[in-house]
Design a protein around this motif. Sequence first.
Motif, PDB file in Angstrom:
ATOM      1  N   PRO A   1     -17.750  -5.430  -1.012  1.00  0.00           N
ATOM      2  CA  PRO A   1     -16.723  -5.328   0.028  1.00  0.00           C
ATOM      3  C   PRO A   1     -17.171  -5.867   1.378  1.00  0.00           C
ATOM      4  O   PRO A   1     -18.320  -5.683   1.792  1.00  0.00           O
ATOM      5  CB  PRO A   1     -16.441  -3.823   0.094  1.00  0.00           C
ATOM      6  CG  PRO A   1     -17.659  -3.181  -0.458  1.00  0.00           C
ATOM      7  CD  PRO A   1     -18.192  -4.117  -1.493  1.00  0.00           C
TER       8      PRO A   1
ATOM      9  N   GLU B   1      -9.946  -6.699  -0.307  1.00  0.00           N
ATOM     10  CA  GLU B   1     -11.252  -7.347  -0.322  1.00  0.00           C
ATOM     11  C   GLU B   1     -11.231  -8.608  -1.189  1.00  0.00           C
ATOM     12  O   GLU B   1     -10.698  -8.586  -2.302  1.00  0.00           O
ATOM     13  CB  GLU B   1     -12.324  -6.393  -0.865  1.00  0.00           C
ATOM     14  CG  GLU B   1     -12.492  -5.109  -0.059  1.00  0.00           C
ATOM     15  CD  GLU B   1     -13.310  -5.318   1.200  1.00  0.00           C
ATOM     16  OE1 GLU B   1     -13.655  -6.469   1.502  1.00  0.00           O
ATOM     17  OE2 GLU B   1     -13.599  -4.326   1.887  1.00  0.00           O
TER      18      GLU B   1
ATOM     19  N   ARG C   1      -9.841  -1.451  -1.722  1.00  0.00           N
ATOM     20  CA  ARG C   1     -10.723  -2.601  -1.917  1.00  0.00           C
ATOM     21  C   ARG C   1     -10.089  -3.628  -2.855  1.00  0.00           C
ATOM     22  O   ARG C   1     -10.189  -4.835  -2.623  1.00  0.00           O
ATOM     23  CB  ARG C   1     -12.070  -2.140  -2.472  1.00  0.00           C
ATOM     24  CG  ARG C   1     -12.992  -1.516  -1.433  1.00  0.00           C
ATOM     25  CD  ARG C   1     -14.229  -0.946  -2.071  1.00  0.00           C
ATOM     26  NE  ARG C   1     -15.182  -0.482  -1.078  1.00  0.00           N
ATOM     27  CZ  ARG C   1     -16.196   0.337  -1.353  1.00  0.00           C
ATOM     28  NH1 ARG C   1     -16.365   0.781  -2.590  1.00  0.00           N
ATOM     29  NH2 ARG C   1     -17.025   0.701  -0.403  1.00  0.00           N
ATOM     30  N   GLU C   2      -9.438  -3.136  -3.907  1.00  0.00           N
ATOM     31  CA  GLU C   2      -8.800  -4.055  -4.851  1.00  0.00           C
ATOM     32  C   GLU C   2      -7.676  -4.846  -4.187  1.00  0.00           C
ATOM     33  O   GLU C   2      -7.330  -5.938  -4.634  1.00  0.00           O
ATOM     34  CB  GLU C   2      -8.264  -3.275  -6.043  1.00  0.00           C
ATOM     35  CG  GLU C   2      -9.365  -2.683  -6.930  1.00  0.00           C
ATOM     36  CD  GLU C   2      -8.813  -1.744  -7.990  1.00  0.00           C
ATOM     37  OE1 GLU C   2      -7.594  -1.423  -7.927  1.00  0.00           O
ATOM     38  OE2 GLU C   2      -9.584  -1.318  -8.871  1.00  0.00           O
ATOM     39  N   LYS C   3      -7.124  -4.295  -3.108  1.00  0.00           N
ATOM     40  CA  LYS C   3      -5.993  -4.936  -2.448  1.00  0.00           C
ATOM     41  C   LYS C   3      -6.384  -5.821  -1.277  1.00  0.00           C
ATOM     42  O   LYS C   3      -5.697  -6.812  -1.004  1.00  0.00           O
ATOM     43  CB  LYS C   3      -4.997  -3.865  -1.974  1.00  0.00           C
ATOM     44  CG  LYS C   3      -4.360  -3.087  -3.118  1.00  0.00           C
ATOM     45  CD  LYS C   3      -3.408  -2.017  -2.618  1.00  0.00           C
ATOM     46  CE  LYS C   3      -2.758  -1.277  -3.784  1.00  0.00           C
ATOM     47  NZ  LYS C   3      -1.781  -0.254  -3.332  1.00  0.00           N
TER      48      LYS C   3
ATOM     49  N   ASP D   1     -13.785  -9.784  -2.713  1.00  0.00           N
ATOM     50  CA  ASP D   1     -14.572  -9.364  -3.864  1.00  0.00           C
ATOM     51  C   ASP D   1     -14.788  -7.857  -3.756  1.00  0.00           C
ATOM     52  O   ASP D   1     -15.669  -7.401  -3.022  1.00  0.00           O
ATOM     53  CB  ASP D   1     -15.921 -10.086  -3.891  1.00  0.00           C
ATOM     54  CG  ASP D   1     -16.758  -9.726  -5.117  1.00  0.00           C
ATOM     55  OD1 ASP D   1     -16.315  -8.881  -5.913  1.00  0.00           O
ATOM     56  OD2 ASP D   1     -17.856 -10.305  -5.268  1.00  0.00           O
ATOM     57  N   PRO D   2     -13.978  -7.057  -4.462  1.00  0.00           N
ATOM     58  CA  PRO D   2     -14.078  -5.594  -4.334  1.00  0.00           C
ATOM     59  C   PRO D   2     -15.465  -5.053  -4.666  1.00  0.00           C
ATOM     60  O   PRO D   2     -15.849  -3.991  -4.164  1.00  0.00           O
ATOM     61  CB  PRO D   2     -13.033  -5.091  -5.336  1.00  0.00           C
ATOM     62  CG  PRO D   2     -12.057  -6.218  -5.468  1.00  0.00           C
ATOM     63  CD  PRO D   2     -12.877  -7.463  -5.348  1.00  0.00           C
ATOM     64  N   ARG D   3     -16.222  -5.752  -5.504  1.00  0.00           N
ATOM     65  CA  ARG D   3     -17.554  -5.267  -5.861  1.00  0.00           C
ATOM     66  C   ARG D   3     -18.551  -5.472  -4.725  1.00  0.00           C
ATOM     67  O   ARG D   3     -19.581  -4.799  -4.673  1.00  0.00           O
ATOM     68  CB  ARG D   3     -18.049  -5.976  -7.123  1.00  0.00           C
ATOM     69  CG  ARG D   3     -17.256  -5.613  -8.379  1.00  0.00           C
ATOM     70  CD  ARG D   3     -17.702  -6.456  -9.552  1.00  0.00           C
ATOM     71  NE  ARG D   3     -17.479  -7.885  -9.299  1.00  0.00           N
ATOM     72  CZ  ARG D   3     -17.795  -8.859 -10.144  1.00  0.00           C
ATOM     73  NH1 ARG D   3     -18.368  -8.556 -11.307  1.00  0.00           N
ATOM     74  NH2 ARG D   3     -17.547 -10.117  -9.840  1.00  0.00           N
TER      75      ARG D   3
ATOM     76  N   THR E   1       0.852  -1.189   0.000  1.00  0.00           N
ATOM     77  CA  THR E   1       0.000   0.000   0.000  1.00  0.00           C
ATOM     78  C   THR E   1       0.886   1.236   0.000  1.00  0.00           C
ATOM     79  O   THR E   1       2.020   1.196   0.472  1.00  0.00           O
ATOM     80  CB  THR E   1      -0.907   0.047   1.249  1.00  0.00           C
ATOM     81  OG1 THR E   1      -0.090   0.096   2.429  1.00  0.00           O
ATOM     82  CG2 THR E   1      -1.827  -1.156   1.303  1.00  0.00           C
TER      83      THR E   1
ATOM     84  N   ARG F   1     -11.332   2.728  -3.507  1.00  0.00           N
ATOM     85  CA  ARG F   1     -11.394   1.714  -4.557  1.00  0.00           C
ATOM     86  C   ARG F   1     -10.083   0.940  -4.645  1.00  0.00           C
ATOM     87  O   ARG F   1     -10.075  -0.288  -4.775  1.00  0.00           O
ATOM     88  CB  ARG F   1     -11.718   2.353  -5.911  1.00  0.00           C
ATOM     89  CG  ARG F   1     -11.743   1.348  -7.064  1.00  0.00           C
ATOM     90  CD  ARG F   1     -12.215   1.995  -8.340  1.00  0.00           C
ATOM     91  NE  ARG F   1     -11.369   3.108  -8.745  1.00  0.00           N
ATOM     92  CZ  ARG F   1     -10.200   2.964  -9.343  1.00  0.00           C
ATOM     93  NH1 ARG F   1      -9.711   1.748  -9.577  1.00  0.00           N
ATOM     94  NH2 ARG F   1      -9.492   4.026  -9.699  1.00  0.00           N
ATOM     95  N   ARG F   2      -8.950   1.650  -4.544  1.00  0.00           N
ATOM     96  CA  ARG F   2      -7.659   0.982  -4.612  1.00  0.00           C
ATOM     97  C   ARG F   2      -7.465   0.055  -3.415  1.00  0.00           C
ATOM     98  O   ARG F   2      -6.931  -1.050  -3.551  1.00  0.00           O
ATOM     99  CB  ARG F   2      -6.533   2.016  -4.673  1.00  0.00           C
ATOM    100  CG  ARG F   2      -6.443   2.751  -6.008  1.00  0.00           C
ATOM    101  CD  ARG F   2      -5.344   3.795  -5.983  1.00  0.00           C
ATOM    102  NE  ARG F   2      -4.051   3.209  -5.656  1.00  0.00           N
ATOM    103  CZ  ARG F   2      -3.250   2.634  -6.537  1.00  0.00           C
ATOM    104  NH1 ARG F   2      -3.618   2.557  -7.807  1.00  0.00           N
ATOM    105  NH2 ARG F   2      -2.092   2.131  -6.170  1.00  0.00           N
TER     106      ARG F   2
ATOM    107  N   GLU G   1      -2.677   5.362   1.424  1.00  0.00           N
ATOM    108  CA  GLU G   1      -3.614   4.242   1.508  1.00  0.00           C
ATOM    109  C   GLU G   1      -3.565   3.610   2.893  1.00  0.00           C
ATOM    110  O   GLU G   1      -4.603   3.304   3.486  1.00  0.00           O
ATOM    111  CB  GLU G   1      -3.299   3.209   0.430  1.00  0.00           C
ATOM    112  CG  GLU G   1      -3.634   3.655  -0.985  1.00  0.00           C
ATOM    113  CD  GLU G   1      -3.070   2.724  -2.033  1.00  0.00           C
ATOM    114  OE1 GLU G   1      -3.342   2.956  -3.229  1.00  0.00           O
ATOM    115  OE2 GLU G   1      -2.338   1.777  -1.679  1.00  0.00           O
TER     116      GLU G   1
END
Length: 273
Positions: A256, A250, A246-248, A252-254, A198, A243-244, A202
């Motif tokens: 969370p 989660e 969550r991508e790291k 499933d980022p969609r 990160t 959003r960044r 972040e």
Amino acid sequence: MPQDLRDQTPLLGLPTLSKRNAPKAREALLPIMDPWQASDKPRYPALIYVVEDDPDVSRLIEYSLQTAGYEVSTFFSGAPVVPRAAMAQPALFLLDIMLPGISGFDLCRQIRQHEQLGKTPVIFLSARTQEPDRLQAFDVGGDGYITKPFSPRELIARVRNVLRVPPETPSREIIQFGDLEIDVASMSVRVEGRTVLTTVREFRLLEYLARHRGRVFTRDQLLDAVWKEGTFVTPRSIDVFVRRLREKIEPDPRHPRYLKTLRGIGYRFEAGR
């Protein structure tokens, strides 16, 4: 939000940095920089990489940083930066966006993908003031964005804020929720035992939300808490950082598990399932 530091420049009578007025600004700066900087120089000089293709602007930036007590390496293009940084790692990158060859955005992507350099802070310097440019800067992993022209005071204040050493943690502190571990002392994040890189911003945002789990924060509240110096960040920029993250972190980022959106209000951290 704190008043932007740039608003103070006319009151201080300081020159601003731009390609057209750099020589004149540098001459005016020489007699007034030393007294201002001498009282707050870092005890151990940090190395800063400046990537700026305009010689006058880069010299003025270099002079400002050196007067403030930092070591500086200057580059006029982005191509040699990552290989050099891998041999002599800087504490901070200052990147112009419009560079010959590789752009500042692409250079930041290379830095973020590099195992050794991935966590090094990046501040963008640019004459581009539109919000999409700032959002793209944060989307590629930038920690700050300074628009030209800017005063030497603003530049040094932003650099000091990013490089500020956090208070020493008396013992190793780990904030853990299920498979998510936030190591405060080392500023590292692990998911299912795997370290996730990160940026400084972040991490600070994630740590702040995790420490106040269950509490709802508006975007403005998060800006005040994590970006205290009033850097050029807008409420919409918070969406990019979330959003960044969550991508790291989660599964499933969609959908969370940890970083929840409260539409029309802001964000909340939940302990997950």
